[in-house]
Design a protein around this motif. Structure first.
Motif, short mmCIF file in Angstrom:
data_model
loop_
_atom_site.label_atom_id
_atom_site.label_comp_id
_atom_site.label_asym_id
_atom_site.label_seq_id
_atom_site.Cartn_x
_atom_site.Cartn_y
_atom_site.Cartn_z
N GLU A 290 81.81 13.41 -26.75
CA GLU A 290 80.44 13.79 -27.56
C GLU A 290 79.56 14.56 -26.86
O GLU A 290 79.28 14.25 -25.42
N SER A 291 78.79 15.55 -27.36
CA SER A 291 78.10 16.53 -26.93
C SER A 291 76.55 16.03 -27.10
O SER A 291 76.16 15.44 -28.18
N TYR B 53 73.04 20.49 -20.89
CA TYR B 53 74.14 20.40 -21.76
C TYR B 53 75.11 19.42 -21.08
O TYR B 53 75.45 19.47 -20.05
N PHE B 54 75.82 18.68 -21.91
CA PHE B 54 76.60 17.86 -21.59
C PHE B 54 77.84 17.54 -22.82
O PHE B 54 77.55 17.59 -23.94
N GLU B 55 79.14 17.06 -22.39
CA GLU B 55 80.12 16.73 -23.13
C GLU B 55 80.93 15.67 -22.46
O GLU B 55 81.62 16.06 -21.24
N GLN C 134 74.50 18.34 -28.29
CA GLN C 134 74.10 18.98 -29.17
C GLN C 134 74.45 18.26 -30.57
O GLN C 134 73.53 17.94 -31.50
N GLU C 135 75.35 17.27 -30.54
CA GLU C 135 75.89 16.63 -31.74
C GLU C 135 74.97 15.31 -31.97
O GLU C 135 74.80 14.52 -32.78
#
Length: 185
Positions: free
Chosen positions: A29-30, A17-19, A32-33
């Protein structure tokens, strides 16, 4: 221009995961999005690397060809901008405009994401399926800045087409080669 090979992260590895900051809109921005409906290609890249410059036009073209098919591309720049100011976020904006980059190009200031993916070079390619399991990692194709082979994107295209057709990926996956990631001291 020292050539560094990618580390070839184990297939089946879950995407970390990253943001991260997108310099284009100054938002975090992640994964997931941003992830694609069917697949997600994460590319560790930068603004100044001759290996990236060698493939960027084809990479932009491939994104145009595959985004409507549910495959999203995400570029990540993890280079140390103190020693390599050409890779700073404001220069990323120039690179996005100059090369007509239509996919998100994010800045990994802490380098934590590059470390999580065991990224080693630019460009370094990681292709994940809809569940964010790694199904391809390696070279875009056989072309390099000095070998006079055409940039085709063949290895990535095969991976994309196999995913879209529900076919298994090629067993032989060759490492990407590029400039080393510029790590902070």
């Amino acid at each position: 221009m020292a050539a560094t090979h990618s580390n070839m992260l184990d297939l089946g590895t879950k995407a970390s995961y990253f943001e991260l900051e997108n310099p284009l809109n100054e938002r975090l921005e992640s994964l997931q999005e941003l992830k694609g409906e069917k697949g997600t290609l994460i590319v560790f890249m930068c603004n100044h690397c001759p290996f990236v410059h060698h493939v960027i036009d084809k990479l932009v073209e491939l994104h145009e060809d595959y985004r409507e098919k549910g495959i999203q591309f995400i570029g990540i720049n993890s280079n140390d901008i103190e020693r390599y100011p050409a890779d700073a976020p404001d220069k990323m904006l120039d690179f996005i405009k100059e090369k007509n980059i239509s996919f998100p190009y994010l800045y990994d200031e802490s380098q934590a994401i590059a470390k999580a993916y065991r990224a080693a070079c630019t460009p370094d390619f990681y292709f994940f399926d809809e569940k964010l399991d790694l199904i391809y990692r390696g070279q875009m194709d056989e072309s390099r800045p000095a070998n006079h082979k055409e940039v085709t994107g063949e290895d990535l295209i095969i991976a994309f087409e196999n995913l879209l057709a529900g076919q298994p990926q090629e067993e032989l996956q060759l490492p990407s080669i590029g400039c080393n990631i510029k790590w902070k001291d």
